[in-house]
Design a protein around this motif. Sequence first.
Motif, PDB file in Angstrom:
ATOM      1  N   ARG A  19       0.835  -1.207   0.000  1.00  0.00           N
ATOM      2  CA  ARG A  19       0.000   0.000   0.000  1.00  0.00           C
ATOM      3  C   ARG A  19       0.872   1.260   0.000  1.00  0.00           C
ATOM      4  O   ARG A  19       0.589   2.216  -0.705  1.00  0.00           O
ATOM      5  CB  ARG A  19      -0.924  -0.001   1.207  1.00  0.00           C
ATOM      6  CG  ARG A  19      -1.907   1.120   1.180  1.00  0.00           C
ATOM      7  CD  ARG A  19      -3.096   0.825   2.019  1.00  0.00           C
ATOM      8  NE  ARG A  19      -4.025   1.936   1.886  1.00  0.00           N
ATOM      9  CZ  ARG A  19      -4.984   2.186   2.719  1.00  0.00           C
ATOM     10  NH1 ARG A  19      -5.176   1.400   3.747  1.00  0.00           N
ATOM     11  NH2 ARG A  19      -5.778   3.205   2.538  1.00  0.00           N
ATOM     12  N   ALA A  20       1.941   1.248   0.795  1.00  0.00           N
ATOM     13  CA  ALA A  20       2.864   2.389   0.819  1.00  0.00           C
ATOM     14  C   ALA A  20       3.515   2.570  -0.548  1.00  0.00           C
ATOM     15  O   ALA A  20       3.681   3.697  -1.029  1.00  0.00           O
ATOM     16  CB  ALA A  20       3.918   2.180   1.898  1.00  0.00           C
ATOM     17  N   THR A  21       3.881   1.478  -1.205  1.00  0.00           N
ATOM     18  CA  THR A  21       4.454   1.540  -2.552  1.00  0.00           C
ATOM     19  C   THR A  21       3.507   2.216  -3.518  1.00  0.00           C
ATOM     20  O   THR A  21       3.905   3.063  -4.317  1.00  0.00           O
ATOM     21  CB  THR A  21       4.783   0.116  -3.046  1.00  0.00           C
ATOM     22  OG1 THR A  21       5.762  -0.448  -2.190  1.00  0.00           O
ATOM     23  CG2 THR A  21       5.300   0.134  -4.460  1.00  0.00           C
ATOM     24  N   ASN A  22       2.249   1.870  -3.455  1.00  0.00           N
ATOM     25  CA  ASN A  22       1.245   2.478  -4.337  1.00  0.00           C
ATOM     26  C   ASN A  22       1.125   3.985  -4.074  1.00  0.00           C
ATOM     27  O   ASN A  22       0.985   4.776  -5.006  1.00  0.00           O
ATOM     28  CB  ASN A  22      -0.100   1.784  -4.147  1.00  0.00           C
ATOM     29  CG  ASN A  22      -1.055   2.082  -5.264  1.00  0.00           C
ATOM     30  OD1 ASN A  22      -0.641   2.337  -6.380  1.00  0.00           O
ATOM     31  ND2 ASN A  22      -2.327   2.045  -4.953  1.00  0.00           N
ATOM     32  N   ILE A  23       1.210   4.380  -2.829  1.00  0.00           N
ATOM     33  CA  ILE A  23       1.152   5.808  -2.484  1.00  0.00           C
ATOM     34  C   ILE A  23       2.390   6.534  -3.011  1.00  0.00           C
ATOM     35  O   ILE A  23       2.290   7.600  -3.615  1.00  0.00           O
ATOM     36  CB  ILE A  23       1.013   5.982  -0.961  1.00  0.00           C
ATOM     37  CG1 ILE A  23      -0.360   5.495  -0.501  1.00  0.00           C
ATOM     38  CG2 ILE A  23       1.232   7.439  -0.560  1.00  0.00           C
ATOM     39  CD1 ILE A  23      -0.507   5.384   0.993  1.00  0.00           C
ATOM     40  N   PHE A  24       3.570   5.945  -2.816  1.00  0.00           N
ATOM     41  CA  PHE A  24       4.810   6.583  -3.269  1.00  0.00           C
ATOM     42  C   PHE A  24       4.824   6.768  -4.788  1.00  0.00           C
ATOM     43  O   PHE A  24       5.325   7.763  -5.294  1.00  0.00           O
ATOM     44  CB  PHE A  24       6.037   5.776  -2.849  1.00  0.00           C
ATOM     45  CG  PHE A  24       6.250   5.717  -1.367  1.00  0.00           C
ATOM     46  CD1 PHE A  24       5.883   6.756  -0.541  1.00  0.00           C
ATOM     47  CD2 PHE A  24       6.822   4.603  -0.782  1.00  0.00           C
ATOM     48  CE1 PHE A  24       6.077   6.706   0.832  1.00  0.00           C
ATOM     49  CE2 PHE A  24       7.034   4.529   0.578  1.00  0.00           C
ATOM     50  CZ  PHE A  24       6.650   5.586   1.389  1.00  0.00           C
ATOM     51  N   LYS A  25       4.279   5.805  -5.526  1.00  0.00           N
ATOM     52  CA  LYS A  25       4.241   5.898  -6.989  1.00  0.00           C
ATOM     53  C   LYS A  25       3.479   7.115  -7.466  1.00  0.00           C
ATOM     54  O   LYS A  25       3.793   7.679  -8.505  1.00  0.00           O
ATOM     55  CB  LYS A  25       3.584   4.650  -7.581  1.00  0.00           C
ATOM     56  CG  LYS A  25       4.427   3.424  -7.558  1.00  0.00           C
ATOM     57  CD  LYS A  25       3.642   2.297  -8.196  1.00  0.00           C
ATOM     58  CE  LYS A  25       4.274   0.963  -7.967  1.00  0.00           C
ATOM     59  NZ  LYS A  25       3.463  -0.126  -8.536  1.00  0.00           N
TER      60      LYS A  25
END
Length: 85
Positions: A19-25
């Motif tokens: 989920r954090a990866t999706n936000i960072f993208k």
Amino acid sequence: MQVYLHLILDSFTTKLGERATNIFKHLFPVLKLDTKWIITFGNQSDYISFRHHAYEKPGGPRSIELKEINPRFEFRLFKIMGGRF
């Protein structure tokens, strides 16, 4: 032509990490074509290291030289909330 930022995301394997990866993208804008910019997010023991790098290709397509630029910091996720702001 639009170019997306190069992101390196290391050790985001859990459900929260995905989920954090999706936000960072989605945090960074679309760049100009000639931009040579890389951002690294590294997760180690729930502390996330943030680094900026500029890259050059000095000797051909298979060699890349990274130069770290500021800012650099570490943080820990406090809360992720769903919905819109």
